[in-house]
Design an enzyme around this catalytic site. Structure first.
Site, PDB file in Angstrom:
ATOM      1  N   LYS A  39       0.831  -1.207   0.000  1.00 31.58           N
ATOM      2  CA  LYS A  39       0.000   0.000   0.000  1.00 31.58           C
ATOM      3  C   LYS A  39       0.861   1.252   0.000  1.00 31.58           C
ATOM      4  CE  LYS A  39      -3.741  -0.418   2.192  1.00 31.58           C
ATOM      5  NZ  LYS A  39      -4.660  -0.694   3.308  1.00 31.58           N
ATOM      6  N   ARG A 108      -3.524   2.854   8.573  1.00 30.33           N
ATOM      7  CA  ARG A 108      -3.891   1.639   7.840  1.00 30.33           C
ATOM      8  C   ARG A 108      -2.689   0.716   7.682  1.00 30.33           C
ATOM      9  NH1 ARG A 108      -7.057   3.317   2.472  1.00 30.33           N
ATOM     10  NH2 ARG A 108      -8.156   1.362   2.863  1.00 30.33           N
ATOM     11  N   GLY A 117      -8.378  -7.233   4.324  1.00 24.38           N
ATOM     12  CA  GLY A 117      -9.206  -7.331   5.516  1.00 24.38           C
ATOM     13  C   GLY A 117      -8.596  -8.108   6.663  1.00 24.38           C
ATOM     14  N   MET A 119      -5.753  -7.430   8.391  1.00 21.00           N
ATOM     15  CA  MET A 119      -5.119  -6.611   9.421  1.00 21.00           C
ATOM     16  C   MET A 119      -5.938  -5.348   9.633  1.00 21.00           C
ATOM     17  SD  MET A 119      -1.073  -7.223   8.719  1.00 21.00           S
ATOM     18  CE  MET A 119      -1.183  -6.670   7.026  1.00 21.00           C
ATOM     19  N   ARG A 352      -3.280  -1.272  -6.461  1.00 20.11           N
ATOM     20  CA  ARG A 352      -2.446  -2.468  -6.385  1.00 20.11           C
ATOM     21  C   ARG A 352      -2.782  -3.328  -7.596  1.00 20.11           C
ATOM     22  NH1 ARG A 352      -5.720  -4.524  -1.085  1.00 20.11           N
ATOM     23  NH2 ARG A 352      -7.717  -4.860  -2.095  1.00 20.11           N
ATOM     24  N   HIS A 468     -15.635  -7.981   0.821  1.00 19.60           N
ATOM     25  CA  HIS A 468     -14.653  -8.864   1.462  1.00 19.60           C
ATOM     26  C   HIS A 468     -14.767 -10.285   0.919  1.00 19.60           C
ATOM     27  CE1 HIS A 468     -13.434 -11.735   4.647  1.00 19.60           C
ATOM     28  NE2 HIS A 468     -12.424 -10.902   4.798  1.00 19.60           N
ATOM     29  N   ARG A 593       4.097 -48.372 -12.725  1.00 25.12           N
ATOM     30  CA  ARG A 593       4.154 -49.192 -11.508  1.00 25.12           C
ATOM     31  C   ARG A 593       3.648 -50.593 -11.835  1.00 25.12           C
ATOM     32  NH1 ARG A 593       1.416 -43.874  -9.252  1.00 25.12           N
ATOM     33  NH2 ARG A 593       0.496 -44.248 -11.292  1.00 25.12           N
ATOM     34  N   ARG A 648       9.081 -49.435 -13.636  1.00 22.86           N
ATOM     35  CA  ARG A 648       9.627 -49.784 -12.320  1.00 22.86           C
ATOM     36  C   ARG A 648       9.315 -51.240 -12.018  1.00 22.86           C
ATOM     37  NH1 ARG A 648       7.353 -46.718  -7.142  1.00 22.86           N
ATOM     38  NH2 ARG A 648       5.626 -48.190  -7.435  1.00 22.86           N
ATOM     39  N   GLU A 780      15.247 -43.038  -3.468  1.00 22.27           N
ATOM     40  CA  GLU A 780      14.142 -42.796  -2.532  1.00 22.27           C
ATOM     41  C   GLU A 780      14.523 -43.084  -1.091  1.00 22.27           C
ATOM     42  OE1 GLU A 780      10.926 -45.509  -3.589  1.00 22.27           O
ATOM     43  OE2 GLU A 780      12.385 -46.770  -4.630  1.00 22.27           O
ATOM     44  N   SER A 799      15.734 -41.605 -10.982  1.00 18.25           N
ATOM     45  CA  SER A 799      14.424 -40.983 -10.825  1.00 18.25           C
ATOM     46  C   SER A 799      14.180 -40.854  -9.330  1.00 18.25           C
ATOM     47  CB  SER A 799      13.332 -41.824 -11.478  1.00 18.25           C
ATOM     48  OG  SER A 799      12.082 -41.178 -11.328  1.00 18.25           O
ATOM     49  N   GLY A 801      12.239 -40.726  -6.182  1.00 19.70           N
ATOM     50  CA  GLY A 801      10.928 -41.088  -5.643  1.00 19.70           C
ATOM     51  C   GLY A 801      10.681 -40.257  -4.397  1.00 19.70           C
ATOM     52  N   THR A 802      10.194 -39.046  -4.588  1.00 16.24           N
ATOM     53  CA  THR A 802      10.143 -38.091  -3.473  1.00 16.24           C
ATOM     54  C   THR A 802       9.079 -38.430  -2.435  1.00 16.24           C
ATOM     55  OG1 THR A 802       8.794 -36.640  -4.872  1.00 16.24           O
ATOM     56  CG2 THR A 802      11.162 -36.178  -4.748  1.00 16.24           C
ATOM     57  N   ASN A 803       8.110 -39.289  -2.775  1.00 19.93           N
ATOM     58  CA  ASN A 803       7.144 -39.699  -1.745  1.00 19.93           C
ATOM     59  C   ASN A 803       7.860 -40.490  -0.644  1.00 19.93           C
ATOM     60  OD1 ASN A 803       5.263 -38.601  -3.459  1.00 19.93           O
ATOM     61  ND2 ASN A 803       4.395 -40.546  -4.115  1.00 19.93           N
ATOM     62  N   ASP A 804       8.557 -41.566  -1.045  1.00 23.41           N
ATOM     63  CA  ASP A 804       9.275 -42.371  -0.057  1.00 23.41           C
ATOM     64  C   ASP A 804      10.460 -41.616   0.530  1.00 23.41           C
ATOM     65  OD1 ASP A 804       7.683 -44.544   0.095  1.00 23.41           O
ATOM     66  OD2 ASP A 804       8.891 -45.848  -1.186  1.00 23.41           O
ATOM     67  N   CYS A 867       9.624 -38.757  -9.967  1.00 25.91           N
ATOM     68  CA  CYS A 867       8.352 -39.404 -10.271  1.00 25.91           C
ATOM     69  C   CYS A 867       7.422 -39.467  -9.069  1.00 25.91           C
ATOM     70  CB  CYS A 867       8.571 -40.812 -10.828  1.00 25.91           C
ATOM     71  SG  CYS A 867       9.460 -41.916  -9.716  1.00 25.91           S
ATOM     72  N   TYR A 887      13.567 -34.032 -16.251  1.00 24.95           N
ATOM     73  CA  TYR A 887      12.130 -34.157 -16.423  1.00 24.95           C
ATOM     74  C   TYR A 887      11.438 -34.328 -15.073  1.00 24.95           C
ATOM     75  CZ  TYR A 887      12.567 -39.238 -15.712  1.00 24.95           C
ATOM     76  OH  TYR A 887      12.815 -40.484 -15.173  1.00 24.95           O
TER      77      TYR A 887
END
Length: 915
Positions: A39, A108, A117, A119, A352, A468, A593, A648, A780, A799, A801-804, A867, A887
């Site tokens: 602001k 303000r 709204g 703050m 803004r 709002h 899988r 896999r 992983e 690759s 395996g970001t879940n595990d 993956c 990738y």
């Protein structure tokens, strides 16, 4: 701080001698948002442009940080404020709160990122029992002066002194009832005088002190209240929802008051340079005569369309249109503007870059490219993957038999169905128990934020596109219909009466369409989004009947595909999913899988494999599975012809292919009690007990299965190789890649790879076909990431395996923790977002970056991908671009989002490099 950081800013929020904590509006600019807040920076920018901005000054975010860290304002702040207040008084020719000619100011909030709204704001500071008389004389309007005074006490009491705002509203309602009027503008000066007395009594009783008569005390307390509001519950909740950092602090803007409540030639409004709901150019906004700004955004009084201002005050209207054009060309974007007209004089109170719906974002980005205001790279920064995902949501079926009961303003698009609820507490409670709800209010206020987050959609009977409810819903991507005046909302009795007398009770199903503003009884069926139809190939951009939104999405996606470096693959396990993924723009399969191929009709074969007592029995089972697996891969390679397919090998523990232990035990017990044959069930039960593990996800699975169960992996490799050879013989172009899961040490990979290479060589010899099958592994486990340099000696690709990897880095069992304590962690701010939703850059991400670096040091041509589900998360895609992966792979419906974000990431990094 950003690259625009002022050299005088205090480091780490500490007060340092010589630091400047207050800036006049003439001193800043729009690039100082870190320091002056959005602001303050934009007020300074408009001042620099020569637009009519009331004079004032901004207290920096650094002052707020000092206050929040220490509990005290910086020592120099009071003197700096005094100096700027003196300059403001000289400029205005008035003194703050003086009896005969009072200067009034607003205090303000204004953080770097818009938090509508969330703050606090206090208007009309400087009014007192004495100065109210001077204001009446100065304005020649006694009613106006007492109206302004009651507003100050009401806002100050609630915001600064913590008085329950409902007490003031109840007193105001009683005053209107006594006068027998419907709106507060019909109260006369004498009525408002009485109301001031009533408000002061409320303050005295509830706050334990008198309303302060010293104008400087009012201002100082209001400044502290704005600082404190940064850590208010609703502000913290909003920041968590919008992923705004908690350590930014807020600036405070002290601005000389201009008054829209001075009569019919005065008013206040909010304007947009384009429609924030659709993106179309035109005259959009709301105006309210004889009112202050809070009346518009609060939705308490129904406004008139901005276009009506041309009839009401053509001079101000023409000036406003010119200013709006100036601001849009200057900011090169949709601008959201707040303005006040004081007796025919137009004043700009804020601008803004405006929040907009997902559809509007795509339309506006392409419009601005066509107008030459921005280029393709900048257009990509004006949209997000989250917005694209919103556009892929279903919409209501217009051909269905429906019962429309109302229509309001289409404030934020989407098709929302849920049970009617009439307060935020119920919305949250029911949502947590699995119910879908629609939050219905006369109008929302910041205290409703948690209910708005929990609800599928929001419906209000008051307010417009700038209320709002509308502004917050658009920011969150929530469906919202506002200003449905024909609906009578009774929050106390928890019901809504619709035209014709029908009553919607709490718990009744309703449907709201944020694209048309229509409200329906019951559940309306939905149909696919035209954007999904476009990605599916059922709607063609550029055709005569193509939706203009589809055309905009098509163009933005073309921009993204030209810019991106990351390729996007799909997680797909069968030909049907593969073909859909290809239509959505997949450039291959990053994760097939194979365990999903072992279910259904083949479960009996798998059970026989697990139960095999001899090598011959095991080989017979594998021999029967081989042609079935081969056919799976033939179909998959055909669907993805010419594109890589990463297969896999079997990953989950074998017990997952057997019946549930409890269910099986019951079956065996019943058979025994009935003296029925149950040899097979008994063998299965014994196998389940034999394979039972305390923590199966860290047990016998992945590569360990291939090493312990002879022939299992070699059967799968043979099926892949034979399928590839068959496709080649059919003149196809199979590009199979074999991925070994859950490797923790290079020795595991070396053993499996040696066996796989031997099988591939046998198939090549038998078919006379050269097969180039890449063999790699999933990273992983933390150990795999830490020893990636060694593992790369035996792997042609990684690759992640970001879940595990997330589970093993954090020590979380995803299935358990998300349902148990994640909600508490999010509410307490331990997580800004679940680490399973967006990658934990500091922990999991640092392992990914280190493994990628180490792997390529060993093998420069190592192909790197991801993956896990993070492959389709917008923020995570940017991280994978930064660390140099080749990738990402994700579920088919997230492919367009990943493509877009990959383009945005490349465009963003190119812009950073250029700077």
């Amino acid at each position: 701080m950003s690259e625009n950081k002022d050299p005088q800013v205090a480091e780490s929020g500490k007060s340092v001698e010589g630091v400047k904590f207050v800036y006049d509006f003439t001193e800043g600019n729009k690039d100082l948002k870190d320091l002056l807040g959005g602001k303050g920076a934009n007020l300074a920018e408009m001042t620099n442009l020569g637009l009519p901005v009331p004079p004032g000054f901004t207290i920096t975010t650094e002052a707020c940080k000092v206050y929040l860290d220490s509990g005290e304002e910086p020592a120099a702040l009071r003197d700096e404020v005094s100096a700027h207040l003196d300059a403001l008084e000289q400029k205005m020719g008035k003194k703050l709160g003086q009896a005969d000619n009072p200067l009034l100011v607003s205090v303000r909030s204004g953080a770097k990122f818009s938090m509508p709204g969330m703050m606090d704001t206090v208007l009309n500071i400087g009014l007192s029992d004495k100065s109210v008389q001077g204001l009446a004389k100065q304005a020649g309007d006694e009613r106006f002066a007492w109206d302004s005074y009651r507003r100050l006490i009401q806002m100050f009491g609630k915001t600064v002194l913590g008085v329950d705002g409902d007490l003031f509203e109840e007193a105001l309602e009683k005053a209107k009832e006594a006068k027998k009027v419907a709106v507060d503008t019909e109260l006369e000066a004498a009525d408002l005088k009485k109301l001031v007395t009533a408000f002061k009594k409320i303050v005295k009783k509830e706050a334990g002190r008198d309303f302060p008569q010293d104008p400087r005390e009012q201002m100082d307390l209001a400044i502290k209240a704005v600082f404190d509001s940064w850590n208010g519950d609703r502000a913290k909740l909003y920041r968590r929802q919008e992923r705004i950092p908690h350590d930014l602090g807020t600036a405070v803007n002290v601005c000389s008051m201009v008054f829209g409540n001075l009569g019919p030639d005065s008013g206040t409004g909010v304007a947009f340079t384009r429609d924030p709901a659709s993106g179309h150019q035109g005259v959009y906004g709301d105006y309210l005569q004889n009112a202050q700004g809070e009346d518009v955004v609060a939705g308490i009084r129904n406004t008139v369309p901005l276009a009506e201002l041309e009839r009401i005050d053509k001079k101000s209207y023409d000036q406003l249109m010119q200013i709006m054009e100036t601001l849009e060309n200057h900011y090169k974007d949709l601008c959201d503007i707040e303005f006040t007209i004081e007796r025919g004089q137009l004043w700009m109170l804020q601008t803004r870059v405006g929040k907009r719906t997902a559809g509007a974002a795509f339309r506006i980005a392409t419009q601005l490219v066509d107008q030459g205001l921005i280029d393709e790279a900048e257009a990509l920064q004006r949209v997000t993957g989250a917005q694209l995902a919103q556009l892929m949501f279903p919409r209501f079926d217009e051909s269905a038999k429906v019962e429309q009961v109302g229509r309001g303003i289409a404030a934020s698009p989407g098709a929302a169905v849920g049970k009617a609820v009439f307060d935020s507490y119920t919305a949250v409670k029911w949502s947590r128990s699995g119910e879908k709800v629609i939050l219905i209010r006369r109008e929302t206020n910041p205290d409703d934020l948690d209910g708005m987050i929990a609800a599928e959609g929001i419906l209000t009977s008051r307010g417009g596109k700038t209320s709002h409810a509308a502004v917050v819903a658009r920011g969150m991507g929530k469906t919202c219909v506002c200003g449905a005046e024909e609906l009578e909302v009774d929050t106390k009795r928890r019901r809504m009466t619709v035209p014709g007398g029908h009553v919607v009770e709490e718990g009744d199903l309703i449907s709201i369409d944020g694209s048309t503003g229509k409200v329906y009884l019951g559940e309306v069926p939905v149909v696919p989004s035209p954007v999904v139809e476009y990605f599916e190939g059922r709607m063609h951009a550029g055709a005569d009947d193509a939706d203009e939104l589809v055309e905009a999405v098509h163009r933005i996606m073309a921009f993204a595909d030209r810019k991106r470096r990351l390729r996007v693959r799909a997680n797909a396990d069968n030909a049907e999913d593969a073909l859909r993924a290809r239509r959505f723009g997949a450039q291959g399969i990053g994760l097939c899988r194979t365990e999903h191929m072992f279910l259904g009709d083949r479960r009996e074969l798998v059970e026989r494999l697990i139960l095999a007592d001899t090598e011959a029995e095991r080989e017979e089972s594998l021999k029967e599975l081989l042609p079935l697996q081969k056919q799976d891969f033939v179909e998959l390679f055909e669907a993805m012809d010419g594109l890589p397919v990463t297969v896999r090998l079997l990953d989950p523990p074998l017990h997952e292919f057997l019946p549930d232990i409890t269910e099986l035990s019951v079956r065996v017990a019943l058979a025994e009690s009935r003296q029925e044959p149950h040899e097979n069930e008994l063998r299965l039960l014994q196998a389940v007990h034999r394979l039972h593990e305390q923590n199966p996800m860290l047990g016998l699975r992945g590569v360990r299965l291939g090493l312990v169960i002879p022939g299992l992996f070699t059967m799968q490799v043979r099926a892949i190789a034979e399928a590839a050879a068959e496709r080649k013989a059919a003149k196809g172009d199979p590009r199979a890649e074999i991925m070994i899961p859950l490797v923790g040490t290079v020795q595991e990979l070396e053993i499996v790879r040696e066996e796989a290479d031997q099988v591939v060589a046998e198939v090549e010899a038998a078919t006379g076909t050269e097969l180039k099958l890449a063999i790699g592994t999933m990273i992983e486990l933390p150990r795999a990431a830490l020893t990636a340099g060694q593992i790369a000696e035996a792997a042609e690709f990684f690759s992640f395996g970001t879940n595990d990897l997330t589970q093993t880095v954090w020590g979380f069992s995803r299935d358990d923790v998300e349902a148990s304590f994640f909600t508490a962690y999010l509410e307490k701010g331990i997580f800004g977002v679940s680490p399973f939703e967006t990658i934990d850059k500091d922990g999991v991400g640092s392992l990914v970056a280190a493994a990628a670096k180490a792997g390529r040091e060993t093998r420069p041509d190592l192909k790197l991908g991801v993956c896990g589900e993070h492959g389709g998360d917008p923020e995570s895609v940017h991280f994978f671009h930064e660390v140099g992966l080749d990738y990402v792979s994700c579920s088919p419906f997230r492919i367009p989002v990943a493509r877009l974000e990959a383009g945005r990431a490349a465009s963003q990094s190119a812009g950073s490099d250029h700077r």
